[in-house]
Design a protein around this motif. Structure first.
Motif, PDB file in Angstrom:
ATOM      1  N   UNK A 151       0.841  -1.187   0.000  1.00  0.00           N
ATOM      2  CA  UNK A 151       0.000   0.000   0.000  1.00  0.00           C
ATOM      3  C   UNK A 151       0.881   1.243   0.000  1.00  0.00           C
ATOM      4  N   UNK A 152       0.325   2.420  -0.328  1.00  0.00           N
ATOM      5  CA  UNK A 152       1.139   3.637  -0.388  1.00  0.00           C
ATOM      6  C   UNK A 152       1.842   3.977   0.923  1.00  0.00           C
ATOM      7  N   UNK A 153       1.255   3.607   2.070  1.00  0.00           N
ATOM      8  CA  UNK A 153       1.916   3.887   3.347  1.00  0.00           C
ATOM      9  C   UNK A 153       2.091   2.589   4.123  1.00  0.00           C
ATOM     10  N   UNK A 154       3.126   2.557   4.951  1.00  0.00           N
ATOM     11  CA  UNK A 154       3.494   1.327   5.654  1.00  0.00           C
ATOM     12  C   UNK A 154       2.406   0.841   6.608  1.00  0.00           C
ATOM     13  N   UNK A 155       1.751   1.716   7.390  1.00  0.00           N
ATOM     14  CA  UNK A 155       0.700   1.206   8.282  1.00  0.00           C
ATOM     15  C   UNK A 155      -0.390   0.426   7.557  1.00  0.00           C
ATOM     16  N   UNK A 156      -0.777   0.870   6.349  1.00  0.00           N
ATOM     17  CA  UNK A 156      -1.779   0.130   5.587  1.00  0.00           C
ATOM     18  C   UNK A 156      -1.239  -1.220   5.135  1.00  0.00           C
ATOM     19  N   UNK A 157       0.031  -1.261   4.745  1.00  0.00           N
ATOM     20  CA  UNK A 157       0.650  -2.533   4.383  1.00  0.00           C
ATOM     21  C   UNK A 157       0.707  -3.451   5.589  1.00  0.00           C
ATOM     22  N   UNK A 158       1.013  -2.876   6.757  1.00  0.00           N
ATOM     23  CA  UNK A 158       1.052  -3.668   7.992  1.00  0.00           C
ATOM     24  C   UNK A 158      -0.319  -4.256   8.305  1.00  0.00           C
ATOM     25  N   UNK A 159      -1.379  -3.490   8.075  1.00  0.00           N
ATOM     26  CA  UNK A 159      -2.731  -4.000   8.282  1.00  0.00           C
ATOM     27  C   UNK A 159      -3.031  -5.144   7.321  1.00  0.00           C
ATOM     28  N   UNK A 160      -2.550  -5.007   6.078  1.00  0.00           N
ATOM     29  CA  UNK A 160      -2.758  -6.068   5.090  1.00  0.00           C
ATOM     30  C   UNK A 160      -2.031  -7.345   5.517  1.00  0.00           C
ATOM     31  N   UNK A 161      -0.839  -7.183   6.079  1.00  0.00           N
ATOM     32  CA  UNK A 161      -0.083  -8.333   6.576  1.00  0.00           C
ATOM     33  C   UNK A 161      -0.847  -9.006   7.710  1.00  0.00           C
ATOM     34  N   UNK A 162      -1.341  -8.210   8.668  1.00  0.00           N
ATOM     35  CA  UNK A 162      -2.088  -8.762   9.795  1.00  0.00           C
ATOM     36  C   UNK A 162      -3.345  -9.473   9.319  1.00  0.00           C
ATOM     37  N   UNK A 163      -4.042  -8.873   8.361  1.00  0.00           N
ATOM     38  CA  UNK A 163      -5.254  -9.486   7.831  1.00  0.00           C
ATOM     39  C   UNK A 163      -4.946 -10.801   7.120  1.00  0.00           C
ATOM     40  N   UNK A 164      -3.820 -10.823   6.399  1.00  0.00           N
ATOM     41  CA  UNK A 164      -3.440 -12.031   5.655  1.00  0.00           C
ATOM     42  C   UNK A 164      -3.150 -13.194   6.599  1.00  0.00           C
ATOM     43  N   UNK A 165      -2.703 -12.876   7.821  1.00  0.00           N
ATOM     44  CA  UNK A 165      -2.353 -13.909   8.788  1.00  0.00           C
ATOM     45  C   UNK A 165      -3.475 -14.199   9.775  1.00  0.00           C
ATOM     46  N   UNK A 166      -4.614 -13.532   9.601  1.00  0.00           N
ATOM     47  CA  UNK A 166      -5.698 -13.628  10.581  1.00  0.00           C
ATOM     48  C   UNK A 166      -6.227 -15.049  10.734  1.00  0.00           C
ATOM     49  N   UNK A 167      -6.194 -15.829   9.686  1.00  0.00           N
ATOM     50  CA  UNK A 167      -6.755 -17.171   9.753  1.00  0.00           C
ATOM     51  C   UNK A 167      -5.815 -18.218  10.318  1.00  0.00           C
ATOM     52  N   UNK A 168      -4.603 -17.819  10.670  1.00  0.00           N
ATOM     53  CA  UNK A 168      -3.615 -18.782  11.148  1.00  0.00           C
ATOM     54  C   UNK A 168      -3.471 -18.728  12.670  1.00  0.00           C
ATOM     55  N   UNK A 169      -3.116 -19.852  13.252  1.00  0.00           N
ATOM     56  CA  UNK A 169      -2.776 -19.908  14.661  1.00  0.00           C
ATOM     57  C   UNK A 169      -1.315 -20.278  14.789  1.00  0.00           C
ATOM     58  N   UNK A 170      -1.066 -21.387  15.460  1.00  0.00           N
ATOM     59  CA  UNK A 170       0.311 -21.852  15.599  1.00  0.00           C
ATOM     60  C   UNK A 170       0.883 -22.377  14.282  1.00  0.00           C
ATOM     61  N   UNK A 171       0.015 -22.621  13.296  1.00  0.00           N
ATOM     62  CA  UNK A 171       0.468 -23.131  12.001  1.00  0.00           C
ATOM     63  C   UNK A 171       0.715 -22.001  11.007  1.00  0.00           C
ATOM     64  N   UNK A 172       0.977 -20.798  11.492  1.00  0.00           N
ATOM     65  CA  UNK A 172       1.245 -19.662  10.607  1.00  0.00           C
ATOM     66  C   UNK A 172       2.428 -19.969   9.704  1.00  0.00           C
ATOM     67  N   UNK A 173       2.390 -19.513   8.451  1.00  0.00           N
ATOM     68  CA  UNK A 173       3.508 -19.755   7.535  1.00  0.00           C
ATOM     69  C   UNK A 173       4.783 -19.101   8.061  1.00  0.00           C
ATOM     70  N   UNK A 174       5.946 -19.589   7.663  1.00  0.00           N
ATOM     71  CA  UNK A 174       7.204 -19.076   8.197  1.00  0.00           C
ATOM     72  C   UNK A 174       7.595 -17.698   7.685  1.00  0.00           C
ATOM     73  N   UNK A 175       6.958 -17.241   6.615  1.00  0.00           N
ATOM     74  CA  UNK A 175       7.300 -15.958   6.012  1.00  0.00           C
ATOM     75  C   UNK A 175       6.196 -15.590   5.032  1.00  0.00           C
ATOM     76  N   UNK A 176       6.233 -14.363   4.557  1.00  0.00           N
ATOM     77  CA  UNK A 176       5.361 -13.986   3.451  1.00  0.00           C
ATOM     78  C   UNK A 176       6.115 -13.047   2.527  1.00  0.00           C
ATOM     79  N   UNK A 177       5.597 -12.898   1.315  1.00  0.00           N
ATOM     80  CA  UNK A 177       6.210 -12.023   0.327  1.00  0.00           C
ATOM     81  C   UNK A 177       5.375 -10.761   0.211  1.00  0.00           C
ATOM     82  N   UNK A 178       6.047  -9.613   0.095  1.00  0.00           N
ATOM     83  CA  UNK A 178       5.372  -8.336  -0.057  1.00  0.00           C
ATOM     84  C   UNK A 178       5.883  -7.680  -1.326  1.00  0.00           C
ATOM     85  N   UNK A 179       4.975  -7.362  -2.232  1.00  0.00           N
ATOM     86  CA  UNK A 179       5.369  -6.736  -3.494  1.00  0.00           C
ATOM     87  C   UNK A 179       6.144  -5.451  -3.218  1.00  0.00           C
TER      88      UNK A 179
END
Length: 219
Positions: A151-179
């Motif tokens: 996103x144009x600003x980092x806080x919005x990108x951070x929210x997108x990251x949090x949302x992307x991980x919302x469905x995970x618990x202890x089985x969260x993926x080890x990393x993610x890619x950010x365009x």
């Protein structure tokens, strides 16, 4: 602001983060001033500041912040980087997370940027058998990583990251890619986060190789 408990090993962690940044610079994964590293210390978070060349990082280039808004704690002389929001999003979303590395590794950055500009947002995956033979890593990981747009600003990108991980618990993926940013990897400690960074870069290399072979076969 409520009191922030600082871990007993905070000063040692400053040195560890600086050393890890220098090592990643030597690998070519944190060129110039790119990339950031952080680690928990009790309630507080230690993170690399903006500006210094990653190949010359010292303990003085690490700032300690509170975990809420990422404000520097009393006695700190530097200001945290904009990437702090990304790191704090992971610490809030993943309670077991003890360290985070954000780095523009070459294959992951290419793959994430290409996928982000073509609308292929979701995850990056390769054949599991191919991954098992080619990564050479000791810790098993899934053969897919989430992909997030910038996103144009980092806080919005951070929210997108949090949302992307919302469905995970202890089985969260080890990393993610950010365009546009490359890899955001995490783990219970800095060594684990760095191994997962290596995994994400290797997975990205394999995915790009698979795309090249597919294009060659179609041509």
């Amino acid at each position: 602001m409520k009191p922030v408990i600082i871990g007993v090993g905070a000063e040692l962690q400053r040195g560890n983060l600086a050393a890890a940044g220098r090592a990643l610079h030597e690998q070519g994964w944190m060129p110039g001033t790119a990339g950031s590293l952080s680690a928990r210390s009790g309630d507080a978070v230690l993170i690399t500041v903006d500006g210094p060349d990653r190949g010359a990082l010292t303990r003085d280039d690490i700032v300690m912040v509170e975990p809420g808004e990422g404000l520097p704690l009393l006695g700190e002389v530097d200001w945290p980087p904009a990437d702090t929001a990304l790191h704090l999003a992971l610490y809030r979303r993943l309670p077991a997370c003890g360290a985070v590395v954000q780095a523009p590794t070459p294959h992951a950055t290419t793959l994430a940027s290409t996928a982000g500009t073509t609308g292929m947002v979701g995850q990056v995956a390769v054949n599991g058998r191919e991954l098992a033979y080619d990564t050479g890593l000791t810790t098993p990981h899934p053969a897919a990583l989430p992909l997030v747009t910038t996103w144009p600003d980092v806080p919005c990108t951070a929210e997108a990251v949090a949302d992307r991980l919302a469905g995970y618990g202890e089985d969260a993926p080890p990393a993610l890619l950010i365009a546009g940013l490359g890899v955001l990897a995490w783990g219970r400690d800095l060594a684990t986060a760095r191994e997962r960074l290596t995994y994400a870069e290797e997975l990205s290399r394999l995915a790009l190789s698979a795309e090249e072979r597919a294009v060659g076969a179609a041509g």
